[in-house]
Design an enzyme around this catalytic site. Structure first.
Site, PDB file in Angstrom:
ATOM      1  N   ARG A 122      34.976 -28.377 -30.751  1.00  0.00           N
ATOM      2  CA  ARG A 122      36.212 -28.399 -30.220  1.00  0.00           C
ATOM      3  C   ARG A 122      36.268 -27.430 -29.453  1.00  0.00           C
ATOM      4  NH1 ARG A 122      37.335 -29.108 -35.796  1.00  0.00           N
ATOM      5  NH2 ARG A 122      37.624 -31.423 -36.137  1.00  0.00           N
ATOM      6  N   LYS A 144      38.635 -29.586 -14.293  1.00  0.00           N
ATOM      7  CA  LYS A 144      37.979 -30.898 -14.565  1.00  0.00           C
ATOM      8  C   LYS A 144      36.630 -31.222 -15.081  1.00  0.00           C
ATOM      9  CE  LYS A 144      41.539 -33.825 -11.864  1.00  0.00           C
ATOM     10  NZ  LYS A 144      41.396 -35.109 -10.836  1.00  0.00           N
ATOM     11  N   GLU A 191      34.827 -31.914   1.322  1.00  0.00           N
ATOM     12  CA  GLU A 191      35.697 -31.585   0.475  1.00  0.00           C
ATOM     13  C   GLU A 191      36.712 -30.279   1.207  1.00  0.00           C
ATOM     14  OE1 GLU A 191      36.659 -33.009  -2.180  1.00  0.00           O
ATOM     15  OE2 GLU A 191      34.694 -33.764  -3.388  1.00  0.00           O
ATOM     16  N   LYS A 237      42.987 -24.441  -3.872  1.00  0.00           N
ATOM     17  CA  LYS A 237      42.891 -25.102  -4.833  1.00  0.00           C
ATOM     18  C   LYS A 237      43.543 -24.729  -6.208  1.00  0.00           C
ATOM     19  CE  LYS A 237      40.253 -28.365  -7.677  1.00  0.00           C
ATOM     20  NZ  LYS A 237      39.145 -29.062  -7.972  1.00  0.00           N
ATOM     21  N   GLU A 247      47.362 -32.992 -13.614  1.00  0.00           N
ATOM     22  CA  GLU A 247      47.498 -34.071 -12.719  1.00  0.00           C
ATOM     23  C   GLU A 247      48.679 -35.201 -13.341  1.00  0.00           C
ATOM     24  OE1 GLU A 247      43.923 -35.334 -10.958  1.00  0.00           O
ATOM     25  OE2 GLU A 247      44.918 -37.293 -10.511  1.00  0.00           O
ATOM     26  N   ARG A 256      48.653 -32.237  -8.132  1.00  0.00           N
ATOM     27  CA  ARG A 256      47.229 -32.464  -8.035  1.00  0.00           C
ATOM     28  C   ARG A 256      46.388 -33.533  -7.602  1.00  0.00           C
ATOM     29  NH1 ARG A 256      43.172 -29.494 -12.584  1.00  0.00           N
ATOM     30  NH2 ARG A 256      41.409 -30.049 -11.275  1.00  0.00           N
ATOM     31  N   ASN A 260      42.790 -36.056  -4.490  1.00  0.00           N
ATOM     32  CA  ASN A 260      41.924 -37.409  -4.786  1.00  0.00           C
ATOM     33  C   ASN A 260      42.052 -38.028  -3.328  1.00  0.00           C
ATOM     34  OD1 ASN A 260      41.416 -36.866  -7.550  1.00  0.00           O
ATOM     35  ND2 ASN A 260      43.520 -38.037  -8.038  1.00  0.00           N
ATOM     36  N   HIS A 263      39.139 -40.191  -2.321  1.00  0.00           N
ATOM     37  CA  HIS A 263      38.214 -40.645  -3.426  1.00  0.00           C
ATOM     38  C   HIS A 263      38.258 -42.100  -3.804  1.00  0.00           C
ATOM     39  CE1 HIS A 263      37.756 -36.402  -3.157  1.00  0.00           C
ATOM     40  NE2 HIS A 263      36.860 -36.063  -4.179  1.00  0.00           N
ATOM     41  N   HIS A 267      34.698 -43.115  -4.080  1.00  0.00           N
ATOM     42  CA  HIS A 267      34.044 -43.190  -5.339  1.00  0.00           C
ATOM     43  C   HIS A 267      33.570 -44.757  -5.571  1.00  0.00           C
ATOM     44  CE1 HIS A 267      35.967 -39.862  -8.112  1.00  0.00           C
ATOM     45  NE2 HIS A 267      34.983 -39.570  -7.439  1.00  0.00           N
ATOM     46  N   HIS A 288      27.780 -37.493  -2.990  1.00  0.00           N
ATOM     47  CA  HIS A 288      29.352 -37.448  -3.146  1.00  0.00           C
ATOM     48  C   HIS A 288      30.145 -37.095  -1.954  1.00  0.00           C
ATOM     49  CE1 HIS A 288      33.116 -37.127  -5.479  1.00  0.00           C
ATOM     50  NE2 HIS A 288      33.350 -35.695  -4.964  1.00  0.00           N
TER      51      HIS A 288
HETATM   52  N1  LIG Z   1      35.330 -31.479 -11.561  1.00  0.00           N
HETATM   53  C1  LIG Z   1      35.860 -31.601 -10.481  1.00  0.00           C
HETATM   54  O1  LIG Z   1      36.976 -30.999  -9.938  1.00  0.00           O
HETATM   55  C2  LIG Z   1      34.843 -32.113  -9.309  1.00  0.00           C
HETATM   56  C3  LIG Z   1      35.231 -31.973  -7.829  1.00  0.00           C
HETATM   57  C4  LIG Z   1      34.531 -32.508  -6.978  1.00  0.00           C
HETATM   58  C5  LIG Z   1      33.335 -33.055  -7.306  1.00  0.00           C
HETATM   59  N2  LIG Z   1      32.754 -33.339  -8.436  1.00  0.00           N
HETATM   60  C6  LIG Z   1      31.628 -33.814  -8.936  1.00  0.00           C
HETATM   61  O2  LIG Z   1      30.617 -33.223  -8.245  1.00  0.00           O
HETATM   62  C7  LIG Z   1      29.312 -33.843  -8.034  1.00  0.00           C
HETATM   63  C8  LIG Z   1      28.919 -33.345  -6.789  1.00  0.00           C
HETATM   64  O3  LIG Z   1      28.420 -32.076  -6.760  1.00  0.00           O
HETATM   65  P1  LIG Z   1      27.566 -31.520  -5.606  1.00  0.00           P
HETATM   66  O4  LIG Z   1      27.941 -32.096  -4.439  1.00  0.00           O
HETATM   67  O5  LIG Z   1      27.447 -30.036  -5.943  1.00  0.00           O
HETATM   68  O6  LIG Z   1      25.961 -32.361  -5.851  1.00  0.00           O
HETATM   69  P2  LIG Z   1      25.006 -32.055  -7.068  1.00  0.00           P
HETATM   70  O7  LIG Z   1      25.435 -31.356  -8.261  1.00  0.00           O
HETATM   71  O8  LIG Z   1      24.361 -33.473  -6.895  1.00  0.00           O
HETATM   72  O9  LIG Z   1      23.943 -30.962  -6.209  1.00  0.00           O
HETATM   73  C9  LIG Z   1      23.475 -31.216  -5.189  1.00  0.00           C
HETATM   74  C10 LIG Z   1      21.930 -31.096  -4.979  1.00  0.00           C
HETATM   75  O10 LIG Z   1      21.697 -29.775  -4.771  1.00  0.00           O
HETATM   76  C11 LIG Z   1      20.839 -29.207  -5.676  1.00  0.00           C
HETATM   77  N3  LIG Z   1      20.927 -27.736  -5.685  1.00  0.00           N
HETATM   78  C12 LIG Z   1      22.175 -27.325  -6.080  1.00  0.00           C
HETATM   79  N4  LIG Z   1      22.280 -26.053  -6.094  1.00  0.00           N
HETATM   80  C13 LIG Z   1      21.167 -25.508  -5.164  1.00  0.00           C
HETATM   81  C14 LIG Z   1      20.712 -24.390  -4.623  1.00  0.00           C
HETATM   82  N5  LIG Z   1      21.505 -23.424  -4.667  1.00  0.00           N
HETATM   83  N6  LIG Z   1      19.585 -24.581  -4.036  1.00  0.00           N
HETATM   84  C15 LIG Z   1      18.868 -25.701  -3.653  1.00  0.00           C
HETATM   85  N7  LIG Z   1      19.269 -26.843  -4.524  1.00  0.00           N
HETATM   86  C16 LIG Z   1      20.286 -26.820  -5.031  1.00  0.00           C
HETATM   87  C17 LIG Z   1      20.879 -30.015  -6.786  1.00  0.00           C
HETATM   88  O11 LIG Z   1      19.612 -29.895  -7.680  1.00  0.00           O
HETATM   89  C18 LIG Z   1      20.999 -31.394  -6.125  1.00  0.00           C
HETATM   90  O12 LIG Z   1      19.898 -32.183  -5.802  1.00  0.00           O
HETATM   91  C19 LIG Z   1      29.941 -35.166  -8.283  1.00  0.00           C
HETATM   92  O13 LIG Z   1      29.402 -35.804  -9.594  1.00  0.00           O
HETATM   93  C20 LIG Z   1      31.441 -35.244  -8.355  1.00  0.00           C
HETATM   94  O14 LIG Z   1      31.857 -36.094  -8.888  1.00  0.00           O
HETATM   95  C21 LIG Z   1      33.460 -32.988  -9.488  1.00  0.00           C
END
Ligand SMILES: NC(=O)c1ccc[n+]([C@@H]2O[C@H](COP(=O)([O-])OP(=O)(O)OC[C@H]3O[C@@H](n4cnc5c(N)ncnc54)[C@H](O)[C@@H]3O)[C@@H](O)[C@H]2O)c1
Length: 385
Positions: A122, A144, A191, A237, A247, A256, A260, A263, A267, A288
């Site tokens: 939990r 999130k 972003e 943010k 949200e 919040r 989006n 998005h 998406h 993304h």
């Molecule tokens: N929770 C939230 O508020 C929120 C907000 C925006 C996006 N997201 C989510 O985040 C995800 C996208 O995240 P992202 O863009 O970080 O992509 P990702 O997590 O896919 O990482 C991108 C790539 O970079 C590599 N990588 C990471 N750090 C590295 C480093 N320091 N050196 C070399 N390689 C590295 C990873 O292995 C991967 O191949 C999506 O799933 C999206 O839905 C969540």
């Protein structure tokens, strides 16, 4: 540099700078109320081994026994299988409610490890250690967490299952961006540009212009520029999240949900397997951030077609995205009807209504419920390559 996220029940600090990850043990110990004995590191498989090892050492130096597992970050892996595997490993490591999860990676690892922490026993504390630009400026802050749902007939539905679970601390070490592939770095800028388009809602006027003027310094990985970029975006943010943590603000207030922007369009195209940012099929699917960039174009065109913003805003958005090396058109999009159906499944829908965040110009945006089909089609047309 530090940014405080002043949530009433769960305030926390975001630590930004070069080399701050070496302090993860100290920061983690300070951030929890009950003393922890173990720290379970969920490490992104793309993060260099030396970074993971430095993190383990810092934890061990503070008498936190580190246990490390690796996750390959793909949207397909951001699903039940990985969640279940993490939960089993937490149990095998005998984590109790005072122990810590350390999410060390990009947004995918942050989302799935954060969600595992939210539901294990939990809820146990998580420290988010973002290692991509996108995760530093956006995903790691705000609580999130979640996974995608693979729905038969509808494909992979982004972030359909999840929880609000605030971290106890966030550590954004800009040094780790040195190993990040350039394409991933550019995706993070999408972003930041999104934040710039809504910056007036959190008293950050000028964020978009500053971002546009500093693109060359970011591309050169200038430490002071990167620290300021992360700091300004996290501060922005934090202010938005502080005002509407879950949200829940009504549409007319925005809150919040404004984060989006881009998005719902984004998406819908992000999980389509054949889309490439540059016509080279070996670069498919979109990242993304690339999907968000295209979504920003679509949302702006949709807004312009409704007369909510000047058409010149679309030119401005395309220009800054192009300068940041991001796509503004993509070839091979499915027909409008197919995309509009996928958009209707988006989790931001309320009471069966599609809700789009549309930019107004001047750093403002608003939520529009059930926009006319023609306006959505105008948005999709603007993304077609
Ligand atoms: N929770 C939230 O508020 C929120 C907000 C925006 C996006 N997201 C989510 O985040 C995800 C996208 O995240 P992202 O863009 O970080 O992509 P990702 O997590 O896919 O990482 C991108 C790539 O970079 C590599 N990588 C990471 N750090 C590295 C480093 N320091 N050196 C070399 N390689 C590295 C990873 O292995 C991967 O191949 C999506 O799933 C999206 O839905 C969540």
């Amino acid at each position: 540099m530090q940014v405080r996220v002043p949530l009433r029940d769960r305030p926390y600090t975001v630590h930004v700078g070069a080399g701050v990850l070496a302090q993860v043990g100290e920061i983690a110990c300070r951030a929890v109320t009950a003393p922890a004995t173990k720290a379970f590191i969920v490490a992104d498989s793309g993060v260099p081994h030396a970074v993971v090892a430095a993190c383990e050492k810092s934890l061990a130096d503070r008498s936190l026994l580190p246990v490390t597992t690796s996750v390959t970050p793909t949207e397909r892996n951001k699903t039940w299988g990985t969640l279940q595997s993490l939960l089993s490993q937490f149990a095998q490591a005998r984590l109790d409610r005072s122990d810590l999860v350390i999410a060390l990676g990009g947004g995918i690892v942050g989302d799935v490890a954060g969600f595992a922490a939210a539901v294990y026993r939990r809820g146990i504390p998580v420290v988010q250690c973002p290692t991509t630009l996108l995760a530093m400026v956006d995903a790691s802050v705000g609580g999130k967490t979640g996974i995608n749902l693979d729905l038969p007939g509808a494909g992979l539905m982004k972030n359909m299952v999840g929880s609000f679970w605030q971290p106890v601390a966030v550590i954004a070490d800009i040094e780790v961006l040195r190993s990040l592939p350039a394409r991933e770095f550019r995706a993070g800028l999408a972003e930041c540009i999104k934040h710039g388009l809504i910056s007036a809602h959190a008293d950050e006027p000028g964020l978009l212009d500053w971002t546009a003027a500093s693109l060359d310094r970011f591309a050169a990985l200038e430490p002071s520029a990167l620290s300021e970029l992360v700091h300004r975006n996290v501060s922005f943010k934090a202010r938005i999240v502080q005002g509407d943590e879950r949200e829940e603000a009504p549409d007319q207030e925005g809150g919040r949900a404004l984060l989006n922007l881009g998005h719902t369009f984004g998406h819908a195209i992000e999980t389509l397997p054949n889309l490439s940012p540059d016509q080279d099929p070996s670069h498919a699917p979109l990242l993304h951030g690339e999907a968000v960039a295209l979504g920003l174009v679509a949302a702006t065109a949709c807004s312009a077609s409704l007369g909510l913003c000047p058409t010149t805003l679309l030119d401005e958005v395309r220009a800054i995205l192009t300068r940041a090396g991001l796509p503004t058109r993509v070839a091979g999009l499915p027909p409008d009807d197919a995309l509009i159906t996928i958009m209707g499944h988006d989790k931001k829908a309320r009471g069966g209504s599609m809700r789009l965040v549309l930019p107004l110009g001047g750093g403002r945006a608003r939520v529009v419920s059930d926009p006319p089909r023609d306006a959505i089609a105008a948005g999709i047309a603007a993304m077609r390559g």
